[in-house]
Structure formats: C-alpha cells, structure tokens
Design a protein around this motif. Structure first.
Motif, PDB file in Angstrom:
ATOM      1  N   SER A 238       0.834  -1.208   0.000  1.00 43.96           N
ATOM      2  CA  SER A 238       0.000   0.000   0.000  1.00 43.96           C
ATOM      3  C   SER A 238       0.867   1.257   0.000  1.00 43.96           C
ATOM      4  O   SER A 238       0.536   2.239  -0.659  1.00 43.96           O
ATOM      5  CB  SER A 238      -0.956   0.005   1.183  1.00 43.96           C
ATOM      6  N   LYS A 239       1.999   1.241   0.716  1.00 42.42           N
ATOM      7  CA  LYS A 239       2.908   2.389   0.701  1.00 42.42           C
ATOM      8  C   LYS A 239       3.468   2.606  -0.696  1.00 42.42           C
ATOM      9  O   LYS A 239       3.581   3.736  -1.168  1.00 42.42           O
ATOM     10  CB  LYS A 239       4.042   2.184   1.697  1.00 42.42           C
ATOM     11  N   LEU A 240       3.824   1.517  -1.361  1.00 40.81           N
ATOM     12  CA  LEU A 240       4.367   1.606  -2.714  1.00 40.81           C
ATOM     13  C   LEU A 240       3.323   2.133  -3.689  1.00 40.81           C
ATOM     14  O   LEU A 240       3.617   2.979  -4.537  1.00 40.81           O
ATOM     15  CB  LEU A 240       4.876   0.233  -3.171  1.00 40.81           C
ATOM     16  N   ILE A 241       2.097   1.658  -3.564  1.00 47.31           N
ATOM     17  CA  ILE A 241       1.027   2.115  -4.460  1.00 47.31           C
ATOM     18  C   ILE A 241       0.733   3.594  -4.232  1.00 47.31           C
ATOM     19  O   ILE A 241       0.580   4.367  -5.177  1.00 47.31           O
ATOM     20  CB  ILE A 241      -0.245   1.265  -4.270  1.00 47.31           C
ATOM     21  N   LYS A 242       0.687   4.021  -2.958  1.00 44.88           N
ATOM     22  CA  LYS A 242       0.396   5.418  -2.652  1.00 44.88           C
ATOM     23  C   LYS A 242       1.496   6.343  -3.159  1.00 44.88           C
ATOM     24  O   LYS A 242       1.229   7.450  -3.612  1.00 44.88           O
ATOM     25  CB  LYS A 242       0.233   5.610  -1.150  1.00 44.88           C
ATOM     26  N   SER A 243       2.738   5.911  -3.081  1.00 45.18           N
ATOM     27  CA  SER A 243       3.838   6.767  -3.512  1.00 45.18           C
ATOM     28  C   SER A 243       4.062   6.708  -5.019  1.00 45.18           C
ATOM     29  O   SER A 243       4.792   7.522  -5.571  1.00 45.18           O
ATOM     30  CB  SER A 243       5.130   6.370  -2.794  1.00 45.18           C
ATOM     31  N   GLY A 244       3.431   5.754  -5.694  1.00 44.80           N
ATOM     32  CA  GLY A 244       3.697   5.561  -7.117  1.00 44.80           C
ATOM     33  C   GLY A 244       3.016   6.557  -8.036  1.00 44.80           C
ATOM     34  O   GLY A 244       3.627   7.065  -8.959  1.00 44.80           O
ATOM     35  N   SER A 245       1.762   6.857  -7.800  1.00 48.47           N
ATOM     36  CA  SER A 245       1.045   7.740  -8.720  1.00 48.47           C
ATOM     37  C   SER A 245      -0.160   8.355  -8.019  1.00 48.47           C
ATOM     38  O   SER A 245      -0.618   7.845  -6.998  1.00 48.47           O
ATOM     39  CB  SER A 245       0.573   6.956  -9.946  1.00 48.47           C
ATOM     40  N   PRO A 246      -0.679   9.430  -8.589  1.00 50.02           N
ATOM     41  CA  PRO A 246      -1.897  10.019  -8.010  1.00 50.02           C
ATOM     42  C   PRO A 246      -3.079   9.046  -8.053  1.00 50.02           C
ATOM     43  O   PRO A 246      -3.892   9.019  -7.132  1.00 50.02           O
ATOM     44  CB  PRO A 246      -2.164  11.237  -8.905  1.00 50.02           C
ATOM     45  N   LEU A 247      -3.176   8.249  -9.115  1.00 48.62           N
ATOM     46  CA  LEU A 247      -4.253   7.272  -9.207  1.00 48.62           C
ATOM     47  C   LEU A 247      -4.133   6.244  -8.087  1.00 48.62           C
ATOM     48  O   LEU A 247      -5.130   5.816  -7.510  1.00 48.62           O
ATOM     49  CB  LEU A 247      -4.231   6.580 -10.573  1.00 48.62           C
ATOM     50  N   GLY A 248      -2.897   5.858  -7.750  1.00 47.91           N
ATOM     51  CA  GLY A 248      -2.687   4.923  -6.653  1.00 47.91           C
ATOM     52  C   GLY A 248      -3.173   5.483  -5.327  1.00 47.91           C
ATOM     53  O   GLY A 248      -3.760   4.774  -4.514  1.00 47.91           O
ATOM     54  N   ARG A 249      -2.935   6.778  -5.110  1.00 45.92           N
ATOM     55  CA  ARG A 249      -3.416   7.413  -3.872  1.00 45.92           C
ATOM     56  C   ARG A 249      -4.942   7.405  -3.820  1.00 45.92           C
ATOM     57  O   ARG A 249      -5.530   7.170  -2.772  1.00 45.92           O
ATOM     58  CB  ARG A 249      -2.881   8.843  -3.776  1.00 45.92           C
ATOM     59  N   ILE A 250      -5.577   7.661  -4.958  1.00 46.95           N
ATOM     60  CA  ILE A 250      -7.033   7.671  -4.996  1.00 46.95           C
ATOM     61  C   ILE A 250      -7.579   6.271  -4.718  1.00 46.95           C
ATOM     62  O   ILE A 250      -8.503   6.091  -3.925  1.00 46.95           O
ATOM     63  CB  ILE A 250      -7.536   8.195  -6.353  1.00 46.95           C
TER      64      ILE A 250
ATOM     65  N   MET B 197      -6.139   3.788  -3.123  1.00 45.74           N
ATOM     66  CA  MET B 197      -5.880   3.370  -1.743  1.00 45.74           C
ATOM     67  C   MET B 197      -6.750   4.148  -0.753  1.00 45.74           C
ATOM     68  O   MET B 197      -6.992   3.677   0.345  1.00 45.74           O
ATOM     69  CB  MET B 197      -4.399   3.562  -1.402  1.00 45.74           C
ATOM     70  N   THR B 198      -7.235   5.317  -1.137  1.00 44.42           N
ATOM     71  CA  THR B 198      -8.121   6.072  -0.263  1.00 44.42           C
ATOM     72  C   THR B 198      -9.430   5.358  -0.062  1.00 44.42           C
ATOM     73  O   THR B 198     -10.015   5.371   1.028  1.00 44.42           O
ATOM     74  CB  THR B 198      -8.391   7.475  -0.877  1.00 44.42           C
ATOM     75  N   PHE B 199      -9.918   4.677  -1.089  1.00 41.39           N
ATOM     76  CA  PHE B 199     -11.216   4.021  -1.020  1.00 41.39           C
ATOM     77  C   PHE B 199     -11.143   2.570  -0.569  1.00 41.39           C
ATOM     78  O   PHE B 199     -12.145   1.876  -0.564  1.00 41.39           O
ATOM     79  CB  PHE B 199     -11.926   4.129  -2.370  1.00 41.39           C
ATOM     80  N   LEU B 200      -9.989   2.083  -0.214  1.00 42.91           N
ATOM     81  CA  LEU B 200      -9.877   0.688   0.262  1.00 42.91           C
ATOM     82  C   LEU B 200     -10.185   0.589   1.733  1.00 42.91           C
ATOM     83  O   LEU B 200      -9.991   1.372   2.532  1.00 42.91           O
ATOM     84  CB  LEU B 200      -8.478   0.144  -0.013  1.00 42.91           C
TER      85      LEU B 200
END
Length: 110
Positions: A93-105, A107-110
């Motif tokens: 989840s840390k990798l996904i959040k730091s990877g791209s803005p879409l990843g942050r979005i 992970m926000t809804f998980l």
C-alpha cells in the motif's frame, strides 16, 4: 535582379447587383442544406456506433457471460490489493500510494 517595392496598391472590387444576388441565393441555400445533412449524418453515425457497441456488449454478456459487472471487478481488485498488502506487511500500500496520483485515490477508497 531584385524586384522593386510597390509604390501604390490597386484594389479590385467586385460588386453584385440584385439580379446576381438572386441567382446566387439558391446555391447558398443548397450549400446550407448540404452542411446540415452532413452534420446530421455524422451525429447519426456516432449514435449508431454507440448503440452497436452496447448491443455487442449486451449480447456477449447475455450469451457467453464474458463480462463481469464493473463493481465485481473493482471488489476483486480491492480484495487482491488487501491480500498482497497483508503478505508484505503494508509495504504494497505504501508503494502504491507513492507511485502515482491514481494509486493514492485507489488506496483512499480501500
């Protein structure tokens, strides 16, 4: 040998009389109708393409069951991300959040 710069400008002007304008009016109207027809044909073709795509999707879904519902796919993706995140102790989840803005979005809804 270079040309000399012009010293004066001559303007030619063509003016139409009433009779010439009357003769051109049907041509102008025909051009307008042609343009409206082309526009209507383009809109109809785009609508037909959209309807055709929907019918193809509906037919494959009804006959073969190829396509899942979008919500089911999103839920499966969320579940897979949670499983990987549990296996990597939160690093995924840390990798996904730091990877791209879409990843942050996402992970926000998980």
């Amino acid at each position: 040998m270079p040309k000399a710069k012009p010293t004066h400008v001559i303007v030619h002007r063509i003016e139409l009389q009433e009779k010439e304008r009357e003769l051109l009016e049907p041509i102008i109207k025909a051009k307008e109708v042609e343009q409206y027809g082309k526009t209507a044909a383009t809109v109809a073709a785009a609508g037909a393409l959209g309807v055709g795509a929907y019918v193809a999707w509906w037919a494959t879904d009804a006959v073969f069951g190829w396509m899942d519902k979008a919500g089911d796919k999103i839920e499966a993706l969320k579940q897979r991300i949670k499983e990987v995140d549990e296996q990597t102790d939160g690093q995924a989840s840390k990798l996904i959040k730091s990877g791209s803005p879409l990843g942050r979005i996402v992970m926000t809804f998980l």
